[in-house]
Design a protein around this motif. Structure first.
Motif, mmCIF file in Angstrom:
data_model
loop_
_atom_site.group_PDB
_atom_site.id
_atom_site.type_symbol
_atom_site.label_atom_id
_atom_site.label_comp_id
_atom_site.label_asym_id
_atom_site.label_seq_id
_atom_site.Cartn_x
_atom_site.Cartn_y
_atom_site.Cartn_z
ATOM 1 N N GLU A 24 -6.463 6.821 -0.957
ATOM 2 C CA GLU A 24 -7.642 7.364 -0.258
ATOM 3 C C GLU A 24 -7.303 8.685 0.425
ATOM 4 O O GLU A 24 -8.071 9.647 0.368
ATOM 5 N N LYS A 25 -6.151 8.728 1.086
ATOM 6 C CA LYS A 25 -5.743 9.971 1.770
ATOM 7 C C LYS A 25 -5.593 11.115 0.783
ATOM 8 O O LYS A 25 -5.979 12.253 1.059
ATOM 9 N N LEU A 26 -5.002 10.831 -0.386
ATOM 10 C CA LEU A 26 -4.821 11.865 -1.385
ATOM 11 C C LEU A 26 -6.143 12.410 -1.896
ATOM 12 O O LEU A 26 -6.293 13.597 -2.156
ATOM 13 N N LEU A 27 -7.129 11.514 -2.050
ATOM 14 C CA LEU A 27 -8.409 11.919 -2.600
ATOM 15 C C LEU A 27 -9.331 12.554 -1.557
ATOM 16 O O LEU A 27 -10.352 13.130 -1.890
ATOM 17 N N LEU A 44 -0.103 -3.499 -1.373
ATOM 18 C CA LEU A 44 -1.280 -2.962 -2.050
ATOM 19 C C LEU A 44 -2.273 -2.378 -1.043
ATOM 20 O O LEU A 44 -3.007 -1.443 -1.362
ATOM 21 N N ASP A 45 -2.285 -2.911 0.194
ATOM 22 C CA ASP A 45 -3.144 -2.344 1.239
ATOM 23 C C ASP A 45 -2.726 -0.905 1.530
ATOM 24 O O ASP A 45 -3.568 -0.004 1.618
ATOM 25 N N LYS A 46 -1.409 -0.696 1.685
ATOM 26 C CA LYS A 46 -0.920 0.654 1.955
ATOM 27 C C LYS A 46 -1.136 1.561 0.751
ATOM 28 O O LYS A 46 -1.469 2.742 0.909
ATOM 29 N N PHE A 47 -0.964 1.016 -0.453
ATOM 30 C CA PHE A 47 -1.186 1.791 -1.667
ATOM 31 C C PHE A 47 -2.629 2.324 -1.701
ATOM 32 O O PHE A 47 -2.870 3.511 -1.958
ATOM 33 N N ASP A 48 -3.600 1.436 -1.438
ATOM 34 C CA ASP A 48 -5.007 1.854 -1.419
ATOM 35 C C ASP A 48 -5.247 2.937 -0.377
ATOM 36 O O ASP A 48 -5.956 3.924 -0.625
ATOM 37 N N TYR A 49 -4.652 2.743 0.806
ATOM 38 C CA TYR A 49 -4.833 3.702 1.899
ATOM 39 C C TYR A 49 -4.259 5.071 1.531
ATOM 40 O O TYR A 49 -4.890 6.111 1.768
ATOM 41 N N SER A 101 2.875 -4.846 -5.470
ATOM 42 C CA SER A 101 2.425 -6.069 -6.143
ATOM 43 C C SER A 101 1.713 -7.034 -5.208
ATOM 44 O O SER A 101 0.958 -7.887 -5.657
ATOM 45 N N TYR A 102 1.978 -6.934 -3.900
ATOM 46 C CA TYR A 102 1.475 -7.914 -2.946
ATOM 47 C C TYR A 102 0.667 -7.255 -1.836
ATOM 48 O O TYR A 102 0.859 -6.076 -1.518
ATOM 49 N N TYR A 103 -0.222 -8.057 -1.229
ATOM 50 C CA TYR A 103 -1.024 -7.620 -0.080
ATOM 51 C C TYR A 103 -0.364 -8.062 1.225
ATOM 52 O O TYR A 103 0.508 -8.936 1.231
ATOM 53 N N GLU A 104 -0.833 -7.476 2.327
ATOM 54 C CA GLU A 104 -0.360 -7.884 3.655
ATOM 55 C C GLU A 104 -0.549 -9.387 3.856
ATOM 56 O O GLU A 104 0.320 -10.053 4.418
ATOM 57 N N LYS A 105 -1.671 -9.914 3.377
ATOM 58 C CA LYS A 105 -1.966 -11.336 3.582
ATOM 59 C C LYS A 105 -1.015 -12.263 2.831
ATOM 60 O O LYS A 105 -0.947 -13.463 3.114
ATOM 61 N N ASP A 106 -0.265 -11.696 1.870
ATOM 62 C CA ASP A 106 0.667 -12.519 1.099
ATOM 63 C C ASP A 106 1.982 -12.784 1.836
ATOM 64 O O ASP A 106 2.768 -13.642 1.408
ATOM 65 N N LYS A 107 2.222 -12.061 2.905
ATOM 66 C CA LYS A 107 3.505 -12.181 3.605
ATOM 67 C C LYS A 107 3.677 -13.579 4.203
ATOM 68 O O LYS A 107 2.768 -14.121 4.830
ATOM 69 N N GLU A 108 4.852 -14.138 3.991
ATOM 70 C CA GLU A 108 5.240 -15.424 4.562
ATOM 71 C C GLU A 108 6.644 -15.277 5.134
ATOM 72 O O GLU A 108 7.370 -14.346 4.782
ATOM 73 N N PRO A 109 7.051 -16.195 6.026
ATOM 74 C CA PRO A 109 8.435 -16.134 6.529
ATOM 75 C C PRO A 109 9.448 -16.200 5.390
ATOM 76 O O PRO A 109 9.251 -16.909 4.405
ATOM 77 N N ILE A 110 10.533 -15.446 5.535
ATOM 78 C CA ILE A 110 11.584 -15.416 4.521
ATOM 79 C C ILE A 110 12.440 -16.682 4.623
ATOM 80 O O ILE A 110 12.850 -17.084 5.710
ATOM 81 N N VAL A 111 12.681 -17.298 3.483
ATOM 82 C CA VAL A 111 13.541 -18.485 3.446
ATOM 83 C C VAL A 111 15.001 -18.042 3.548
ATOM 84 O O VAL A 111 15.455 -17.189 2.798
ATOM 85 N N LYS A 112 15.731 -18.614 4.511
ATOM 86 C CA LYS A 112 17.156 -18.298 4.654
ATOM 87 C C LYS A 112 17.938 -19.016 3.555
ATOM 88 O O LYS A 112 17.844 -20.228 3.410
ATOM 89 N N ARG A 113 18.717 -18.251 2.810
ATOM 90 C CA ARG A 113 19.485 -18.822 1.705
ATOM 91 C C ARG A 113 20.878 -19.257 2.146
ATOM 92 O O ARG A 113 21.430 -18.707 3.100
ATOM 93 N N ASP A 114 21.421 -20.204 1.415
ATOM 94 C CA ASP A 114 22.812 -20.616 1.582
ATOM 95 C C ASP A 114 23.618 -20.040 0.415
ATOM 96 O O ASP A 114 23.387 -20.408 -0.742
ATOM 97 N N TYR A 115 24.522 -19.130 0.713
ATOM 98 C CA TYR A 115 25.295 -18.458 -0.336
ATOM 99 C C TYR A 115 26.656 -19.118 -0.579
ATOM 100 O O TYR A 115 27.474 -18.572 -1.301
#
Length: 246
Positions: A243-246, A235-240, A55-69
């Motif tokens: 491509e390898k399969l094709l 999605l970057d890896k998905f595209d790659y 669902s997401y691209y490499e560029k979408d990655k952000e630091p993970i928010v630490k949760r308080d449980y």
């Protein structure tokens, strides 16, 4: 060929689904075909290739928010409001947890045939203060919810590649899911590094969740493991890989 449904050979499915899988697995009938299937299962024929979606691209990655449980908890349900997804069961689990003193709220994103009956149940049982129906929302709005929520429910009877598990994991939101299709493979590995909470019996789901809430260090670890795993499948890896399969 991409098989978008549940490939698990042990799954209880209608005859037509089982015949689909038998035909596609037959290397004589499908000798010129590679089948992309969700999940990695043993004893598969050579034309079956484990695959994924994203669902997401490499560029979408952000630091993970630490949760308080240890304080107020927020859970999500994202998906079609249908019998297969069992949203009413999610509502009832949250209701049980509230009755047992767990301070949890639930936000439901999605629409479907059960929307009105869910709304009626929530009103009838006076659950409005902590269970909210949002209807269909764009991915950007759901993503913002994933970034802050502690847990995301998926109690489906059957799935292919459940984005309602992979997407929250991307943001460190811990999935609570039934052991269907490739979900066990998504949430555990050979070293038993758990990335989510597997529910095998819905009757004791609230008890299982409460046990985990007593192990906050484990939940922190689970959140990080979930994000690290899901962020491999962009999605970057998905595209790659296509491509390898094709």
């Amino acid at each position: 060929m991409k098989y978008a449904g549940n490939w698990d050979p042990k799954a209880r499915q209608p005859m037509a689904y089982r015949w689909q899988k038998r035909i596609l697995s037959n290397t004589f009938l499908s000798q010129n075909m590679t089948v992309l299937a969700y999940g990695n299962y043993v004893n598969q024929t050579k034309n079956i290739k484990p695959f994924f979606t994203a669902s997401y691209y490499e560029k979408d990655k952000e630091p993970i928010v630490k949760r308080d449980y240890t304080g107020e908890l927020n859970a999500l349900f994202v998906g079609t409001l249908s019998e297969n997804k069992r949203p009413l069961k999610v509502v009832q689990i949250v209701e049980d947890l509230r009755n047992e003193g767990v301070p949890v709220t639930l936000d439901i994103y999605g629409n479907g045939p059960l929307f009105e009956s869910l709304n009626d149940y929530i009103k009838k049982n006076k659950l409005n203060p902590f269970i909210h129906l949002h209807g269909n929302q764009p991915l950007s709005s759901v993503t913002q919810a994933y970034k802050k929520a502690h847990f995301a429910f998926l109690l489906s009877r059957s799935e292919g590649w459940p984005k309602a598990v992979a997407e929250p994991m991307f943001w460190g939101c811990i999935p609570i899911a039934t052991a269907v299709s490739c979900v066990p493979w998504m949430l555990t590995d050979d070293d038993n590094q758990t990335r989510g909470i597997l529910i095998k019996e819905l009757s004791n789901a609230s008890e299982i969740i409460k046990e985990y809430l007593n192990r906050t260090n484990k939940l922190d670890e689970m959140s990080n493991n979930a994000a690290n795993w899901s962020r491999q499948y962009t999605l970057d890896k998905f595209d790659y890989e296509i491509e390898k399969l094709l």
